[in-house]
Design a protein around this motif. Structure first.
Motif, PDB file in Angstrom:
ATOM      1  N   GLU A 112     143.370  41.429 -67.478  1.00 58.39           N
ATOM      2  CA  GLU A 112     144.395  42.423 -67.177  1.00 58.39           C
ATOM      3  C   GLU A 112     143.719  43.580 -66.444  1.00 58.39           C
ATOM      4  N   LEU A 113     144.509  44.336 -65.683  1.00 57.70           N
ATOM      5  CA  LEU A 113     143.967  45.492 -64.973  1.00 57.70           C
ATOM      6  C   LEU A 113     143.909  46.715 -65.885  1.00 57.70           C
ATOM      7  N   GLY A 114     142.870  47.504 -65.703  1.00 60.89           N
ATOM      8  CA  GLY A 114     142.744  48.749 -66.432  1.00 60.89           C
ATOM      9  C   GLY A 114     142.031  49.774 -65.568  1.00 60.89           C
ATOM     10  N   GLU A 115     142.255  51.041 -65.855  1.00 55.77           N
ATOM     11  CA  GLU A 115     141.589  52.116 -65.124  1.00 55.77           C
ATOM     12  C   GLU A 115     140.776  52.944 -66.107  1.00 55.77           C
ATOM     13  N   VAL A 116     139.547  53.254 -65.735  1.00 52.90           N
ATOM     14  CA  VAL A 116     138.630  53.985 -66.609  1.00 52.90           C
ATOM     15  C   VAL A 116     138.896  55.487 -66.499  1.00 52.90           C
ATOM     16  N   GLU A 117     138.987  56.145 -67.643  1.00 52.15           N
ATOM     17  CA  GLU A 117     139.145  57.609 -67.696  1.00 52.15           C
ATOM     18  C   GLU A 117     138.201  58.168 -68.758  1.00 52.15           C
ATOM     19  N   HIS A 118     138.105  59.475 -68.794  1.00 55.02           N
ATOM     20  CA  HIS A 118     137.176  60.147 -69.705  1.00 55.02           C
ATOM     21  C   HIS A 118     137.924  61.195 -70.517  1.00 55.02           C
ATOM     22  N   LYS A 119     137.644  61.236 -71.827  1.00 53.63           N
ATOM     23  CA  LYS A 119     138.280  62.211 -72.709  1.00 53.63           C
ATOM     24  C   LYS A 119     137.414  62.369 -73.952  1.00 53.63           C
ATOM     25  N   ASN A 120     137.288  63.590 -74.432  1.00 53.14           N
ATOM     26  CA  ASN A 120     136.520  63.874 -75.658  1.00 53.14           C
ATOM     27  C   ASN A 120     135.121  63.280 -75.605  1.00 53.14           C
ATOM     28  N   ASP A 161     133.931  60.764 -74.070  1.00 58.64           N
ATOM     29  CA  ASP A 161     133.823  59.301 -74.052  1.00 58.64           C
ATOM     30  C   ASP A 161     134.781  58.737 -73.005  1.00 58.64           C
ATOM     31  N   TYR A 162     134.599  57.473 -72.702  1.00 60.76           N
ATOM     32  CA  TYR A 162     135.431  56.776 -71.720  1.00 60.76           C
ATOM     33  C   TYR A 162     136.443  55.883 -72.426  1.00 60.76           C
ATOM     34  N   TYR A 163     137.557  55.655 -71.767  1.00 60.94           N
ATOM     35  CA  TYR A 163     138.578  54.746 -72.288  1.00 60.94           C
ATOM     36  C   TYR A 163     139.347  54.157 -71.106  1.00 60.94           C
ATOM     37  N   MET A 164     140.212  53.191 -71.389  1.00 60.41           N
ATOM     38  CA  MET A 164     141.041  52.596 -70.355  1.00 60.41           C
ATOM     39  C   MET A 164     142.454  53.138 -70.455  1.00 60.41           C
ATOM     40  N   VAL A 165     143.003  53.564 -69.317  1.00 61.21           N
ATOM     41  CA  VAL A 165     144.333  54.165 -69.284  1.00 61.21           C
ATOM     42  C   VAL A 165     145.399  53.187 -69.762  1.00 61.21           C
ATOM     43  N   ASP A 166     145.366  51.960 -69.268  1.00 61.58           N
ATOM     44  CA  ASP A 166     146.459  51.018 -69.530  1.00 61.58           C
ATOM     45  C   ASP A 166     146.366  50.296 -70.866  1.00 61.58           C
ATOM     46  N   ASN A 167     145.226  50.416 -71.528  1.00 63.68           N
ATOM     47  CA  ASN A 167     145.060  49.766 -72.825  1.00 63.68           C
ATOM     48  C   ASN A 167     144.098  50.638 -73.622  1.00 63.68           C
ATOM     49  N   TYR A 168     144.621  51.724 -74.176  1.00 59.83           N
ATOM     50  CA  TYR A 168     143.750  52.696 -74.821  1.00 59.83           C
ATOM     51  C   TYR A 168     142.898  52.033 -75.900  1.00 59.83           C
ATOM     52  N   ARG A 169     141.607  52.149 -75.720  1.00 58.37           N
ATOM     53  CA  ARG A 169     140.655  51.588 -76.679  1.00 58.37           C
ATOM     54  C   ARG A 169     139.656  52.676 -77.036  1.00 58.37           C
ATOM     55  N   GLU A 170     139.463  52.859 -78.324  1.00 56.60           N
ATOM     56  CA  GLU A 170     138.450  53.819 -78.761  1.00 56.60           C
ATOM     57  C   GLU A 170     137.059  53.302 -78.412  1.00 56.60           C
ATOM     58  N   GLU A 171     136.898  51.995 -78.448  1.00 58.48           N
ATOM     59  CA  GLU A 171     135.574  51.388 -78.285  1.00 58.48           C
ATOM     60  C   GLU A 171     135.574  50.386 -77.137  1.00 58.48           C
ATOM     61  N   LEU A 172     134.778  50.663 -76.108  1.00 58.86           N
ATOM     62  CA  LEU A 172     134.660  49.737 -74.978  1.00 58.86           C
ATOM     63  C   LEU A 172     133.460  48.800 -75.121  1.00 58.86           C
ATOM     64  N   VAL A 173     132.575  49.118 -76.051  1.00 64.96           N
ATOM     65  CA  VAL A 173     131.390  48.278 -76.254  1.00 64.96           C
ATOM     66  C   VAL A 173     131.824  46.864 -76.631  1.00 64.96           C
ATOM     67  N   GLY A 174     131.241  45.896 -75.963  1.00 63.05           N
ATOM     68  CA  GLY A 174     131.536  44.493 -76.264  1.00 63.05           C
ATOM     69  C   GLY A 174     132.730  43.941 -75.502  1.00 63.05           C
ATOM     70  N   LEU A 175     133.382  44.767 -74.710  1.00 65.04           N
ATOM     71  CA  LEU A 175     134.544  44.315 -73.944  1.00 65.04           C
ATOM     72  C   LEU A 175     134.084  43.513 -72.727  1.00 65.04           C
ATOM     73  N   ARG A 176     134.691  42.356 -72.543  1.00 68.10           N
ATOM     74  CA  ARG A 176     134.377  41.510 -71.385  1.00 68.10           C
ATOM     75  C   ARG A 176     135.185  42.002 -70.191  1.00 68.10           C
ATOM     76  N   VAL A 177     134.500  42.381 -69.095  1.00 63.09           N
ATOM     77  CA  VAL A 177     135.195  42.925 -67.929  1.00 63.09           C
ATOM     78  C   VAL A 177     134.668  42.319 -66.634  1.00 63.09           C
ATOM     79  N   ARG A 178     135.489  42.458 -65.598  1.00 67.31           N
ATOM     80  CA  ARG A 178     135.103  42.070 -64.243  1.00 67.31           C
ATOM     81  C   ARG A 178     135.357  43.264 -63.325  1.00 67.31           C
ATOM     82  N   ILE A 179     134.526  43.351 -62.281  1.00 69.26           N
ATOM     83  CA  ILE A 179     134.692  44.384 -61.264  1.00 69.26           C
ATOM     84  C   ILE A 179     134.713  43.684 -59.915  1.00 69.26           C
ATOM     85  N   ARG A 180     135.685  44.018 -59.092  1.00 71.95           N
ATOM     86  CA  ARG A 180     135.763  43.440 -57.746  1.00 71.95           C
ATOM     87  C   ARG A 180     135.079  44.371 -56.739  1.00 71.95           C
ATOM     88  N   ALA A 181     134.603  43.775 -55.668  1.00 70.77           N
ATOM     89  CA  ALA A 181     133.950  44.528 -54.603  1.00 70.77           C
ATOM     90  C   ALA A 181     135.021  45.187 -53.750  1.00 70.77           C
TER      91      ALA A 181
END
Length: 196
Positions: free
Chosen positions: A160-168, A170-190
């Motif tokens: 799924e698509l997500g956008e990275v933001e910063h608050k308090n 730490d970083y989180y994803m706008v479209d799927n708010y997660r307190e913890e990004l560690v261990g998340l499987r992600v892909r980045i396109r060029a």
């Protein structure tokens, strides 16, 4: 009696003796006829040698080919924000405004098409670096505010698509708010496009 009332009365007379099954069958046949008419109207867009749409579904290759065919025009129309209209005509002002709204949506669709048509640059599991940023082990790649990423969603069993933001701090994803990004499987396109 009004014309509208007469039409409703005629419809009631037409359908009053039919069972629900008969009505459903009749509606299904009407929809199938409409799909056949659309296939005939747009058959020039079909890929030669590939089967036509079956029950309203298009295979992925066919959909991508159709998208490719409309991409240029959609991009051209999406960049339009002014139209030559008669400002004294309320209908033309309305239609001109709606065309600008449609053009904006087309531009968003073009950006998304360009994004998914860009190859995946990196794929991996996120970890928190010593500087507080999230990145990938054995890589210099790390996430910044506004970065578009694709994260693995276990519930949907797809990216799924997500956008990275910063608050308090730490970083989180706008479209799927997660307190913890560690261990998340992600892909980045060029891709530099920020589409969200």
């Amino acid at each position: 009696m009004s014309e509208k009332f007469e039409k409703l009365k005629a419809q009631h007379e037409k359908y009053k003796d039919k069972t629900m099954e008969e009505l459903i069958k009749e509606r299904s046949e009407k929809l199938a006829a409409g799909q056949k008419e659309l296939r005939e109207k747009y058959k020039h867009l079909l890929i030669e040698g590939e089967e036509e749409v079956v029950e309203g579904k298009v295979n992925l290759k066919q959909a991508e080919r159709l998208m490719g065919k409309i991409y240029y025009n959609a991009k051209h129309l999406g960049n339009m924000d002014e139209f030559d209209i008669d400002e004294s005509n309320p209908e033309e002002r309305f239609r001109g405004h709606q065309m600008r709204v449609i053009a904006a949506h087309l531009l968003e669709a073009v950006k998304l098409y360009e994004y998914i048509d860009t190859p995946v640059k990196y794929e991996g599991i996120l970890y928190r670096r010593s500087d507080g940023r999230y990145g990938f082990k054995n890589s210099d790649i790390y996430l910044n505010i506004g970065d578009i990423i694709e994260y693995w969603d276990e519930g949907y069993d797809r990216y799924e698509l997500g956008e990275v933001e910063h608050k308090n701090n730490d970083y989180y994803m706008v479209d799927n708010y997660r307190e913890e990004l560690v261990g998340l499987r992600v892909r980045i396109r060029a891709c530099e496009n920020h589409i969200l």
